[in-house]
Design a protein around this motif. Structure first.
Motif, PDB file in Angstrom:
ATOM      1  N   ALA A  31       0.812  -1.219   0.000  1.00  0.00           N
ATOM      2  CA  ALA A  31       0.000   0.000   0.000  1.00  0.00           C
ATOM      3  C   ALA A  31       0.844   1.266   0.000  1.00  0.00           C
ATOM      4  CB  ALA A  31      -0.944   0.005   1.203  1.00  0.00           C
ATOM      5  N   ASP A  32       2.011   1.217   0.592  1.00  0.00           N
ATOM      6  CA  ASP A  32       2.858   2.413   0.671  1.00  0.00           C
ATOM      7  C   ASP A  32       3.617   2.688  -0.622  1.00  0.00           C
ATOM      8  OD1 ASP A  32       4.500   0.167   0.922  1.00  0.00           O
ATOM      9  OD2 ASP A  32       5.928   1.229   2.201  1.00  0.00           O
ATOM     10  N   PRO A  39       0.220   2.436   5.523  1.00  0.00           N
ATOM     11  CA  PRO A  39       1.061   1.351   6.056  1.00  0.00           C
ATOM     12  C   PRO A  39       1.561   0.462   4.917  1.00  0.00           C
ATOM     13  CG  PRO A  39      -1.256   0.895   6.464  1.00  0.00           C
ATOM     14  CD  PRO A  39      -1.189   2.283   5.875  1.00  0.00           C
ATOM     15  N   LYS A  40       2.634  -0.268   5.165  1.00  0.00           N
ATOM     16  CA  LYS A  40       3.154  -1.172   4.128  1.00  0.00           C
ATOM     17  C   LYS A  40       2.129  -2.239   3.765  1.00  0.00           C
ATOM     18  CE  LYS A  40       7.936  -0.428   5.119  1.00  0.00           C
ATOM     19  NZ  LYS A  40       9.246  -0.867   4.814  1.00  0.00           N
ATOM     20  N   SER A  41       1.495  -2.809   4.758  1.00  0.00           N
ATOM     21  CA  SER A  41       0.417  -3.785   4.543  1.00  0.00           C
ATOM     22  C   SER A  41      -0.854  -3.182   5.119  1.00  0.00           C
ATOM     23  CB  SER A  41       0.727  -5.100   5.256  1.00  0.00           C
ATOM     24  OG  SER A  41       1.872  -5.685   4.691  1.00  0.00           O
ATOM     25  N   TRP A  42      -1.904  -3.151   4.302  1.00  0.00           N
ATOM     26  CA  TRP A  42      -3.129  -2.452   4.692  1.00  0.00           C
ATOM     27  C   TRP A  42      -4.329  -3.362   4.500  1.00  0.00           C
ATOM     28  CZ3 TRP A  42      -5.334   2.239   1.581  1.00  0.00           C
ATOM     29  CH2 TRP A  42      -6.228   2.950   2.373  1.00  0.00           C
ATOM     30  N   TRP A  43      -4.983  -3.698   5.622  1.00  0.00           N
ATOM     31  CA  TRP A  43      -6.208  -4.487   5.566  1.00  0.00           C
ATOM     32  C   TRP A  43      -7.093  -4.105   6.725  1.00  0.00           C
ATOM     33  CZ3 TRP A  43      -8.678  -7.952   8.806  1.00  0.00           C
ATOM     34  CH2 TRP A  43      -9.777  -8.597   8.239  1.00  0.00           C
ATOM     35  N   PRO A  44      -8.328  -3.826   6.514  1.00  0.00           N
ATOM     36  CA  PRO A  44      -8.957  -3.660   5.201  1.00  0.00           C
ATOM     37  C   PRO A  44      -8.594  -2.304   4.606  1.00  0.00           C
ATOM     38  CG  PRO A  44     -10.600  -3.324   6.917  1.00  0.00           C
ATOM     39  CD  PRO A  44      -9.314  -3.711   7.614  1.00  0.00           C
ATOM     40  N   ALA A  45      -8.249  -2.299   3.359  1.00  0.00           N
ATOM     41  CA  ALA A  45      -7.892  -1.068   2.660  1.00  0.00           C
ATOM     42  C   ALA A  45      -9.154  -0.323   2.243  1.00  0.00           C
ATOM     43  CB  ALA A  45      -7.049  -1.405   1.432  1.00  0.00           C
TER      44      ALA A  45
END
Length: 84
Positions: A31-32, A39-45
């Protein structure tokens, strides 16, 4: 609470990969990549930031190009066979 930031997306979309689950939620492991504030990992986006159709359009164009290339190759081979 501040409103979420949304990156303007061009009409043709931005090539990017993510996972969309059956419930519609999106997990973006990079995501970044286009916005350092995420954030580097985004859930739920935020689903409003993603377009599924844009990616489908890219693959449609790739497949069309492949079909045209195959047709051209078949025509060249047919001409070679005729010539010999």
């Amino acid at each position: 609470m501040a409103a979420p930031y949304r990156v303007p997306v061009p009409a043709e979309g931005v090539p990017h990969s993510w996972v969309q689950f059956d419930d519609g939620s999106i997990a973006d492991l990079t995501a970044d990549q286009f916005d350092a504030r995420l954030p580097k990992s985004w859930w739920p986006a935020d689903q409003a930031r993603y377009r599924v159709g844009a990616k489908a359009s890219i693959w449609a164009a790739v497949n069309k190009h492949r079909e045209e290339a195959n047709l051209t190759e078949r025509r060249i081979n047919a001409a070679r066979e005729w010539w010999h």
